[in-house]
Design a protein around this motif. Structure first.
Motif, PDB file in Angstrom:
ATOM      1  N   VAL A  21       0.839  -1.202   0.000  1.00  0.00           N
ATOM      2  CA  VAL A  21       0.000   0.000   0.000  1.00  0.00           C
ATOM      3  C   VAL A  21       0.877   1.257   0.000  1.00  0.00           C
ATOM      4  N   ALA A  22       2.081   1.177   0.557  1.00  0.00           N
ATOM      5  CA  ALA A  22       3.019   2.310   0.493  1.00  0.00           C
ATOM      6  C   ALA A  22       3.318   2.643  -0.969  1.00  0.00           C
ATOM      7  N   ASP A  23       3.562   1.618  -1.772  1.00  0.00           N
ATOM      8  CA  ASP A  23       3.833   1.833  -3.206  1.00  0.00           C
ATOM      9  C   ASP A  23       2.604   2.403  -3.918  1.00  0.00           C
ATOM     10  N   GLU A  24       1.435   1.874  -3.556  1.00  0.00           N
ATOM     11  CA  GLU A  24       0.199   2.340  -4.202  1.00  0.00           C
ATOM     12  C   GLU A  24      -0.046   3.820  -3.884  1.00  0.00           C
ATOM     13  N   ILE A  25       0.154   4.194  -2.623  1.00  0.00           N
ATOM     14  CA  ILE A  25      -0.056   5.588  -2.219  1.00  0.00           C
ATOM     15  C   ILE A  25       0.925   6.500  -2.953  1.00  0.00           C
ATOM     16  N   ALA A  26       2.195   6.098  -2.999  1.00  0.00           N
ATOM     17  CA  ALA A  26       3.215   6.920  -3.678  1.00  0.00           C
ATOM     18  C   ALA A  26       2.843   7.100  -5.139  1.00  0.00           C
ATOM     19  N   SER A  27       2.310   6.067  -5.746  1.00  0.00           N
ATOM     20  CA  SER A  27       1.993   6.155  -7.163  1.00  0.00           C
ATOM     21  C   SER A  27       0.769   7.055  -7.401  1.00  0.00           C
ATOM     22  N   VAL A  28      -0.255   6.945  -6.552  1.00  0.00           N
ATOM     23  CA  VAL A  28      -1.434   7.812  -6.700  1.00  0.00           C
ATOM     24  C   VAL A  28      -1.052   9.282  -6.475  1.00  0.00           C
ATOM     25  N   LEU A  29      -0.154   9.549  -5.517  1.00  0.00           N
ATOM     26  CA  LEU A  29       0.153  10.931  -5.130  1.00  0.00           C
ATOM     27  C   LEU A  29       1.296  11.558  -5.912  1.00  0.00           C
ATOM     28  N   ASP A  30       1.859  10.807  -6.832  1.00  0.00           N
ATOM     29  CA  ASP A  30       2.982  11.314  -7.610  1.00  0.00           C
ATOM     30  C   ASP A  30       2.611  12.659  -8.257  1.00  0.00           C
ATOM     31  N   GLY A  31       3.334  13.729  -7.931  1.00  0.00           N
ATOM     32  CA  GLY A  31       3.097  15.035  -8.552  1.00  0.00           C
ATOM     33  C   GLY A  31       2.007  15.859  -7.891  1.00  0.00           C
ATOM     34  N   GLU A  32       1.351  15.335  -6.840  1.00  0.00           N
ATOM     35  CA  GLU A  32       0.267  16.088  -6.177  1.00  0.00           C
ATOM     36  C   GLU A  32       0.790  16.774  -4.917  1.00  0.00           C
ATOM     37  N   PRO A  33       0.902  18.103  -4.921  1.00  0.00           N
ATOM     38  CA  PRO A  33       1.480  18.792  -3.761  1.00  0.00           C
ATOM     39  C   PRO A  33       0.459  19.139  -2.664  1.00  0.00           C
ATOM     40  N   ASN A  34      -0.838  19.126  -2.969  1.00  0.00           N
ATOM     41  CA  ASN A  34      -1.819  19.618  -1.995  1.00  0.00           C
ATOM     42  C   ASN A  34      -1.907  18.704  -0.775  1.00  0.00           C
ATOM     43  N   LEU A  35      -1.759  19.316   0.401  1.00  0.00           N
ATOM     44  CA  LEU A  35      -1.695  18.523   1.637  1.00  0.00           C
ATOM     45  C   LEU A  35      -3.015  17.830   1.963  1.00  0.00           C
ATOM     46  N   THR A  36      -4.119  18.504   1.704  1.00  0.00           N
ATOM     47  CA  THR A  36      -5.424  17.876   1.986  1.00  0.00           C
ATOM     48  C   THR A  36      -5.625  16.659   1.092  1.00  0.00           C
ATOM     49  N   ALA A  37      -5.252  16.792  -0.171  1.00  0.00           N
ATOM     50  CA  ALA A  37      -5.372  15.660  -1.095  1.00  0.00           C
ATOM     51  C   ALA A  37      -4.478  14.505  -0.644  1.00  0.00           C
ATOM     52  N   ARG A  38      -3.288  14.834  -0.154  1.00  0.00           N
ATOM     53  CA  ARG A  38      -2.355  13.785   0.282  1.00  0.00           C
ATOM     54  C   ARG A  38      -2.906  13.084   1.535  1.00  0.00           C
ATOM     55  N   MET A  39      -3.432  13.868   2.471  1.00  0.00           N
ATOM     56  CA  MET A  39      -3.976  13.249   3.690  1.00  0.00           C
ATOM     57  C   MET A  39      -5.218  12.406   3.383  1.00  0.00           C
ATOM     58  N   ALA A  40      -6.095  12.924   2.547  1.00  0.00           N
ATOM     59  CA  ALA A  40      -7.323  12.187   2.213  1.00  0.00           C
ATOM     60  C   ALA A  40      -6.985  10.853   1.549  1.00  0.00           C
ATOM     61  N   THR A  41      -5.968  10.858   0.698  1.00  0.00           N
ATOM     62  CA  THR A  41      -5.584   9.635  -0.014  1.00  0.00           C
ATOM     63  C   THR A  41      -4.988   8.611   0.943  1.00  0.00           C
ATOM     64  N   VAL A  42      -4.120   9.063   1.844  1.00  0.00           N
ATOM     65  CA  VAL A  42      -3.519   8.143   2.829  1.00  0.00           C
ATOM     66  C   VAL A  42      -4.618   7.524   3.696  1.00  0.00           C
ATOM     67  N   ALA A  43      -5.561   8.362   4.187  1.00  0.00           N
ATOM     68  CA  ALA A  43      -6.628   7.853   5.061  1.00  0.00           C
ATOM     69  C   ALA A  43      -7.483   6.832   4.311  1.00  0.00           C
ATOM     70  N   SER A  44      -7.864   7.156   3.096  1.00  0.00           N
ATOM     71  CA  SER A  44      -8.731   6.259   2.339  1.00  0.00           C
ATOM     72  C   SER A  44      -8.034   4.947   2.005  1.00  0.00           C
ATOM     73  N   MET A  45      -6.807   5.034   1.514  1.00  0.00           N
ATOM     74  CA  MET A  45      -6.139   3.806   1.057  1.00  0.00           C
ATOM     75  C   MET A  45      -5.745   2.906   2.221  1.00  0.00           C
ATOM     76  N   LEU A  46      -5.339   3.493   3.353  1.00  0.00           N
ATOM     77  CA  LEU A  46      -5.014   2.641   4.507  1.00  0.00           C
ATOM     78  C   LEU A  46      -6.291   2.030   5.093  1.00  0.00           C
ATOM     79  N   ALA A  47      -7.352   2.834   5.210  1.00  0.00           N
ATOM     80  CA  ALA A  47      -8.599   2.316   5.799  1.00  0.00           C
ATOM     81  C   ALA A  47      -9.148   1.145   4.987  1.00  0.00           C
ATOM     82  N   SER A  48      -9.001   1.212   3.677  1.00  0.00           N
ATOM     83  CA  SER A  48      -9.568   0.120   2.878  1.00  0.00           C
ATOM     84  C   SER A  48      -8.595  -1.058   2.724  1.00  0.00           C
TER      85      SER A  48
END
Ligand code: SME
Length: 164
Positions: A21-48
């Protein structure tokens, strides 16, 4: 014997899933600087990714109010909105800058029960590249002693890679 084997297998599976999931998160967030987007993605991907996660999310350092956290992106039932440094498990993580691994939340002084089903939790401080505290990441489980060193290492690695 069988139980020990199962425990080891589960531990190895869990560590492998964190790495995946660490690899999946890094790949989804590649190039995305917004902190809210980064936090929302980490929460969603870890929770699922994990069945033992019941409430998963961030309490962010409030830039407008000293020594107070305000709820950020999360997955789960309604979370409380604000937590002062030093209050409950999240407040302890913010105050000390140290991960809090709590097997029984009812035994933790000042624990804040946002949802009475929470039984154990892990809270990991989130730092930026300069070492400034941005937030804490809080995961609650409805099972006692649901988190261990594998969760701690898995979560700490992901948060460092995502925010530092
Ligand atoms: N368990 C936390 C409060 C936040 S919620 O559980 C969502 C604590 O005591 O810090």
């Amino acid at each position: 014997m069988a139980e020990a084997f199962n425990d080891k297998t589960l531990t190895a599976d869990k560590a492998a899933r964190y790495a995946e999931v660490a690899d999946e998160i890094a790949s989804v967030l590649d190039g995305e600087p917004n902190l809210t987007a980064r936090m929302a993605t980490v929460a969603s991907m870890l929770a699922s990714s994990f069945d033992h996660y019941f409430w998963t999310g961030f309490y962010v350092v409030d830039p407008l109010k000293a020594r107070e956290l305000v709820v950020g992106p999360y997955q789960g039932t309604l979370g409380c909105l604000r937590i002062a440094y030093g209050r409950g498990v999240c407040g302890a993580a913010a105050q000390t800058g140290q991960t809090q691994l709590v097997e029984d939340v009812h035994a933790f002084p000042g624990h804040i029960a946002c949802d009475s089903r929470s039984a154990s939790e892990i809270v990991v401080p989130v730092f930026d590249a300069a070492g400034t505290l941005l937030a804490v990441f809080d995961v609650d489980s409805d099972k006692p002693a649901a988190f261990d060193i594998v969760d701690q290492q898995g979560i700490e690695t992901i948060l460092k890679a995502t925010f530092a």
